[in-house]
Design a protein around this motif. Structure first.
Motif, short mmCIF file in Angstrom:
data_model
loop_
_atom_site.label_atom_id
_atom_site.label_comp_id
_atom_site.label_asym_id
_atom_site.label_seq_id
_atom_site.Cartn_x
_atom_site.Cartn_y
_atom_site.Cartn_z
N CYS A 167 -2.30 -0.23 2.74
CA CYS A 167 -2.65 -0.09 4.24
C CYS A 167 -2.14 -1.22 4.83
O CYS A 167 -1.73 -0.96 6.18
CB CYS A 167 -4.42 -0.07 4.58
SG CYS A 167 -5.11 -1.53 3.88
N PHE A 174 -5.09 6.45 7.94
CA PHE A 174 -6.05 6.54 6.54
C PHE A 174 -6.24 8.01 6.39
O PHE A 174 -6.87 8.51 7.18
CB PHE A 174 -7.20 5.88 6.97
CG PHE A 174 -7.17 4.13 6.93
CD1 PHE A 174 -6.73 3.52 6.03
CD2 PHE A 174 -7.19 3.64 8.20
CE1 PHE A 174 -6.67 2.35 5.75
CE2 PHE A 174 -6.90 2.13 8.09
CZ PHE A 174 -6.81 1.65 7.00
N CYS A 203 -7.39 4.08 -1.14
CA CYS A 203 -6.36 5.15 -0.56
C CYS A 203 -5.36 5.77 -1.53
O CYS A 203 -5.27 6.77 -1.29
CB CYS A 203 -5.71 4.50 0.49
SG CYS A 203 -6.82 3.57 1.96
#
Length: 397
Positions: A167, A174, A203
């Motif tokens: 990220c 996201f 993620c």
């Protein structure tokens, strides 16, 4: 077709479209552009190219100039001033004894506004804090409440893989992550093993999801009865998804034997009659923790999606602009380019009953200092520029 360049304002931030006009701009250049937040300094991530008219909503904002050495020095100065602003804000938070964690401070390029990002468990009444900060900095102040994913995206760090966080390094959005993805990839459902630094599901579970879905379509489930090309019939003991191999427990001369076959050698499959599987207390506890993380993620996404669509030339396919941190709840003033969910622009403590949600104390949090209510409303729903149209299917910046 329309000629555009793609500009990013922060590392791993969202990408926005701007009109290059007659400038010769290439990837890696720094440009000065006008956005709803004012004059800003951005980095070109894609040179001049043409996109369909439908991907851009008018007006497409133009590039003011290619950044000069003076502009670059100004940007460096702003980064230093942000550190000082961060320290001052921390002191003021302690003074007012507010239950909030300050994450970052950000100056706009023209110093017309300072944004402070923070996290908190609930609503915070920070009207007095805003007044104190406005008195110190003599400029517009905005406080923005963000989520834990956004906090990690801003701060950065290293994942359990030993690499910089996705990220913080390249993810601009996201994507929704669910427990089903971990099950599909046959991963341990232990929350400590599939949760990231932010405490939410990692993620990267999304990265190979489509591949595993495709590969799993060709494989039988554990316990299924399969018939092979040579006529052998047996029960599936284990599968290797990536190698597309199946281990089958077959009966040979009244003895059980484990044989390995390729997935394409299976002729037919008879599904196992699955009853309700008994879970141990530990498995039940782990599943409850994972479901809680999934609900929290969904709640933050829903709050973000409920924000009204911004005006001012945004691109059709994208979520809120880079000012809004994905999953975060903006609990402060509304200004150029920012629609703050739950609390409306306030000035000098003036009441705005009937606007957005109240804070935990029943009062609406304060917003920017020194501007009238009407000015605040006129600035709502703005955004920096056009954003590229993204496919359906995770916004920091």
């Amino acid at each position: 077709m329309v000629k555009v360049i793609c500009v990013r304002f922060r590392t791993a931030g969202k990408v926005y479209y701007f009109d290059p006009l007659s400038f010769e701009i290439k990837r890696g250049d720094h440009v000065i552009v006008e956005t709803a937040r004012g004059i800003e300094f951005g980095t070109v991530v894609s040179g001049v190219r043409e996109v369909e008219d439908g991907e851009v909503v008018a007006p497409l904002k133009p590039v003011l100039r290619i950044a000069t050495e003076k502009d670059k020095e100004q940007e460096k100065t702003n980064r230093q001033k942000e550190k000082e602003a961060f320290k001052v804000c921390l002191e003021k938070i302690r003074k007012h004894e507010l239950d909030m964690k300050l994450i970052d401070a950000e100056y706009t390029f023209d110093n017309s506004k300072i944004l402070f990002y923070f996290t908190a468990d609930g609503r915070i009444d920070f009207r007095e804090l805003v007044k104190d900060l406005a008195a110190v900095f003599k400029t517009r102040i905005e406080l923005r409440q963000i989520g834990v994913r956004d906090e990690t995206k801003i701060i950065g760090g290293y994942g359990i893989c030993g690499r910089p966080l996705c990220c913080h390094s390249y993810l601009s959005d996201f994507a929704p992550v669910s427990i089903r993805m971990a099950k599909e990839q046959n991963l341990s459902l232990n929350p400590t093993k599939i949760s990231g630094v932010c405490g939410r599901l990692m993620c990267c579970l999304k990265n190979e999801e489509e591949t595993y879905e495709e590969l799993n379509r060709n494989l039988p489930g554990l316990g299924d009865t399969v018939t092979m090309q040579d006529g052998t019939e047996g029960e599936v003991s284990s599968v290797n998804v990536l190698r597309q191999l199946v281990k089958v427990l077959v009966e040979v001369n009244d003895e059980k034997e484990l044989r390995e076959y390729k997935a394409d050698e299976i002729v037919s499959t008879r599904k196992k009659n699955k009853g309700k599987k008994k879970e141990s207390a530990e498995e039940a506890r782990e599943m409850q923790e994972l479901e809680k993380l999934e609900r929290m993620d969904k709640s933050e996404r829903d709050e973000k999606d409920e924000r009204p669509t911004r005006k001012g030339g945004q691109n059709k396919g994208n979520r809120p602009d880079r000012k809004q941190n994905n999953g975060g709840q903006n609990n402060g003033s509304q200004n150029n380019g920012g629609q703050n969910n739950g609390s409306q622009h306030r000035n000098n403590g003036a009441n705005q009953n009937g606007q957005n949600g109240k804070n935990a104390q029943g009062e609406k949090p304060a917003g920017e200092e020194g501007k009238s209510q009407n000015q605040g409303r006129r600035r709502n729903h703005g955004h920096r520029g056009n954003r590229p149209k993204k496919a359906e299917g995770n916004k920091q910046e």
